[in-house]
Design a protein around this motif. Structure first.
Motif, PDB file in Angstrom:
ATOM      1  N   LEU A  98       0.823  -1.210   0.000  1.00  0.00           N
ATOM      2  CA  LEU A  98       0.000   0.000   0.000  1.00  0.00           C
ATOM      3  C   LEU A  98       0.859   1.264   0.000  1.00  0.00           C
ATOM      4  O   LEU A  98       0.505   2.261  -0.639  1.00  0.00           O
ATOM      5  CB  LEU A  98      -0.933  -0.003   1.218  1.00  0.00           C
ATOM      6  CG  LEU A  98      -2.043  -1.055   1.192  1.00  0.00           C
ATOM      7  CD1 LEU A  98      -2.831  -1.027   2.494  1.00  0.00           C
ATOM      8  CD2 LEU A  98      -2.982  -0.838   0.004  1.00  0.00           C
ATOM      9  N   ARG A  99       1.992   1.234   0.714  1.00  0.00           N
ATOM     10  CA  ARG A  99       2.883   2.401   0.727  1.00  0.00           C
ATOM     11  C   ARG A  99       3.482   2.638  -0.659  1.00  0.00           C
ATOM     12  O   ARG A  99       3.602   3.793  -1.101  1.00  0.00           O
ATOM     13  CB  ARG A  99       3.997   2.198   1.754  1.00  0.00           C
ATOM     14  CG  ARG A  99       3.540   2.328   3.194  1.00  0.00           C
ATOM     15  CD  ARG A  99       4.691   2.091   4.159  1.00  0.00           C
ATOM     16  NE  ARG A  99       5.690   3.108   4.014  1.00  0.00           N
ATOM     17  CZ  ARG A  99       5.692   4.265   4.665  1.00  0.00           C
ATOM     18  NH1 ARG A  99       4.704   4.544   5.505  1.00  0.00           N
ATOM     19  NH2 ARG A  99       6.653   5.139   4.502  1.00  0.00           N
ATOM     20  N   THR A 100       3.852   1.554  -1.341  1.00  0.00           N
ATOM     21  CA  THR A 100       4.372   1.691  -2.702  1.00  0.00           C
ATOM     22  C   THR A 100       3.309   2.267  -3.625  1.00  0.00           C
ATOM     23  O   THR A 100       3.584   3.161  -4.444  1.00  0.00           O
ATOM     24  CB  THR A 100       4.836   0.325  -3.226  1.00  0.00           C
ATOM     25  OG1 THR A 100       5.854  -0.192  -2.366  1.00  0.00           O
ATOM     26  CG2 THR A 100       5.385   0.443  -4.643  1.00  0.00           C
ATOM     27  N   HIS A 101       2.083   1.756  -3.483  1.00  0.00           N
ATOM     28  CA  HIS A 101       0.985   2.265  -4.309  1.00  0.00           C
ATOM     29  C   HIS A 101       0.715   3.734  -4.001  1.00  0.00           C
ATOM     30  O   HIS A 101       0.462   4.535  -4.921  1.00  0.00           O
ATOM     31  CB  HIS A 101      -0.266   1.429  -4.060  1.00  0.00           C
ATOM     32  CG  HIS A 101      -1.462   1.873  -4.850  1.00  0.00           C
ATOM     33  ND1 HIS A 101      -1.550   1.714  -6.219  1.00  0.00           N
ATOM     34  CD2 HIS A 101      -2.616   2.482  -4.470  1.00  0.00           C
ATOM     35  CE1 HIS A 101      -2.711   2.205  -6.640  1.00  0.00           C
ATOM     36  NE2 HIS A 101      -3.357   2.675  -5.598  1.00  0.00           N
TER      37      HIS A 101
ATOM     38  N   PHE B  46       2.073  10.464  -9.421  1.00  0.00           N
ATOM     39  CA  PHE B  46       1.160  10.775 -10.526  1.00  0.00           C
ATOM     40  C   PHE B  46       0.472  12.120 -10.308  1.00  0.00           C
ATOM     41  O   PHE B  46       0.285  12.897 -11.247  1.00  0.00           O
ATOM     42  CB  PHE B  46       0.119   9.675 -10.672  1.00  0.00           C
ATOM     43  CG  PHE B  46       0.673   8.383 -11.216  1.00  0.00           C
ATOM     44  CD1 PHE B  46       1.720   8.396 -12.113  1.00  0.00           C
ATOM     45  CD2 PHE B  46       0.148   7.174 -10.822  1.00  0.00           C
ATOM     46  CE1 PHE B  46       2.241   7.210 -12.617  1.00  0.00           C
ATOM     47  CE2 PHE B  46       0.661   5.983 -11.319  1.00  0.00           C
ATOM     48  CZ  PHE B  46       1.712   6.007 -12.217  1.00  0.00           C
ATOM     49  N   GLN B  47       0.090  12.397  -9.062  1.00  0.00           N
ATOM     50  CA  GLN B  47      -0.566  13.661  -8.758  1.00  0.00           C
ATOM     51  C   GLN B  47       0.387  14.846  -8.999  1.00  0.00           C
ATOM     52  O   GLN B  47      -0.019  15.861  -9.576  1.00  0.00           O
ATOM     53  CB  GLN B  47      -1.049  13.661  -7.305  1.00  0.00           C
ATOM     54  CG  GLN B  47      -2.222  12.727  -7.038  1.00  0.00           C
ATOM     55  CD  GLN B  47      -2.596  12.687  -5.575  1.00  0.00           C
ATOM     56  OE1 GLN B  47      -1.809  13.068  -4.703  1.00  0.00           O
ATOM     57  NE2 GLN B  47      -3.803  12.220  -5.276  1.00  0.00           N
ATOM     58  N   LEU B  48       1.639  14.707  -8.554  1.00  0.00           N
ATOM     59  CA  LEU B  48       2.610  15.779  -8.764  1.00  0.00           C
ATOM     60  C   LEU B  48       2.899  15.974 -10.252  1.00  0.00           C
ATOM     61  O   LEU B  48       3.004  17.111 -10.733  1.00  0.00           O
ATOM     62  CB  LEU B  48       3.908  15.464  -8.017  1.00  0.00           C
ATOM     63  CG  LEU B  48       3.824  15.476  -6.483  1.00  0.00           C
ATOM     64  CD1 LEU B  48       5.129  15.001  -5.876  1.00  0.00           C
ATOM     65  CD2 LEU B  48       3.474  16.866  -5.975  1.00  0.00           C
ATOM     66  N   GLU B  49       3.029  14.865 -10.965  1.00  0.00           N
ATOM     67  CA  GLU B  49       3.274  14.969 -12.407  1.00  0.00           C
ATOM     68  C   GLU B  49       2.087  15.616 -13.114  1.00  0.00           C
ATOM     69  O   GLU B  49       2.270  16.453 -14.011  1.00  0.00           O
ATOM     70  CB  GLU B  49       3.535  13.580 -12.987  1.00  0.00           C
ATOM     71  CG  GLU B  49       3.877  13.596 -14.470  1.00  0.00           C
ATOM     72  CD  GLU B  49       4.109  12.210 -15.023  1.00  0.00           C
ATOM     73  OE1 GLU B  49       4.781  12.088 -16.059  1.00  0.00           O
ATOM     74  OE2 GLU B  49       3.610  11.237 -14.424  1.00  0.00           O
ATOM     75  N   ASN B  50       0.885  15.234 -12.714  1.00  0.00           N
ATOM     76  CA  ASN B  50      -0.309  15.822 -13.314  1.00  0.00           C
ATOM     77  C   ASN B  50      -0.371  17.327 -13.048  1.00  0.00           C
ATOM     78  O   ASN B  50      -0.743  18.117 -13.935  1.00  0.00           O
ATOM     79  CB  ASN B  50      -1.555  15.140 -12.754  1.00  0.00           C
ATOM     80  CG  ASN B  50      -2.831  15.674 -13.367  1.00  0.00           C
ATOM     81  OD1 ASN B  50      -3.052  15.592 -14.573  1.00  0.00           O
ATOM     82  ND2 ASN B  50      -3.699  16.220 -12.528  1.00  0.00           N
TER      83      ASN B  50
END
Length: 284
Positions: free
Chosen positions: A99-102, A109-113
């Protein structure tokens, strides 16, 4: 001396068991028979005097046997519980790592978005067509201030095109291969850009100095102060007018000099540069 005493005691106990094993076996069988017989008598509705005597004699043995059985059962149950708890703990640790990896991937993904949304906003504001690219490498030496992007000749790029980021000007392309290009940063010593002090409209040439820029040919009488925003002037044919270069961090005037000393801090943090826009030709 203590280990020797312990060995002597163990040897003595073994000899004692060997010597009296037959009587001990008889006593064990009698006790076992009494326990079995007394357990059966407990289930009868009525008992004789002899049977009551047997029950009374066997009662302490029965209590000891029940206690030992219960104790062993408790130890076994506790052992099984520990085994189950350890397996459950291992499963939860594995699930927690997964879960930590996910979660790390989701945050990335949020930062990249967020960065791409900012890049898209800049793309809509620029007067020229653009091509998005990722920074895939940096110059490993201190001789040059360059980065590598993942776009090249196959994507319509060529040498001399300007490269920008949402924060400001990055540099220009100096080498192109089919799938990659090398970008010379504005902080490189060989980089020179025609710039403009946004507030006072004073003109100069921004030249790279490693981590900063200096304004060459900034006349001593020009109004330049710390905190002034420096932008591209549009001269030179590479960068459109109005792109952010950085802010003045030092402005000193010597009355004996024709030009003043001006140091500019770049708006772009090149150590954290990940995505850029390449400004294409109008015909691209």
């Amino acid at each position: 001396m203590r280990p020797l005493l312990h060995c002597d005691t163990g040897f003595f106990m073994l000899e004692l068991l060997r010597k009296y094993r037959s009587p001990l076996l008889v006593v064990f069988l009698i006790i076992f028979a009494l326990l079995v017989y007394s357990s059966r008598l407990r289930k009868q509705p009525e008992t004789t005097l002899f049977e009551k005597t047997i029950l009374q004699l066997a009662s302490p043995l029965q209590r000891g046997f029940d206690f030992s059985t219960a104790r062993l059962g408790g130890i076994w149950s506790h052992y099984l519980w520990l085994v189950d708890a350890r397996e459950e703990n291992d499963r939860l640790l594995h699930e927690n790592r997964r879960l930590r990896t996910h979660l790390d991937q989701v945050r990335e993904f949020q930062l990249e978005n967020r960065r791409l949304r900012t890049l898209l906003k800049l793309r809509r504001q620029l007067p020229l067509p653009t091509l998005a690219a990722r920074v895939v490498a940096e110059d490993a030496t201190s001789l040059f201030q360059t980065v590598i992007i993942d776009r090249g000749l196959d994507d319509g790029l060529r040498e001399g095109l300007a490269v920008v980021a949402p924060e400001g000007v990055v540099g220009r392309i100096i080498r192109c291969s089919p799938r990659q290009s090398r970008v010379l940063l504005i902080t490189d010593a060989s980089s020179a850009i025609a710039v403009l002090v946004q507030r006072s409209r004073a003109r100069a040439v921004g030249r790279g100095r490693g981590a900063t820029l200096t304004l060459d040919f900034a006349l001593a009488q020009e109004d330049i102060v710390t905190g002034d925003r420096i932008i591209t002037s549009g001269n030179g044919g590479i960068f459109p007018k109005g792109l952010t270069i950085g802010t003045v961090s030092l402005a000193e005037v010597n009355t004996l000099d024709l030009f003043q000393t001006v140091v500019v801090k770049p708006a772009v943090n090149f150590s954290r540069l990940e995505e850029v826009l390449v400004l294409l030709d109008q015909s691209s």
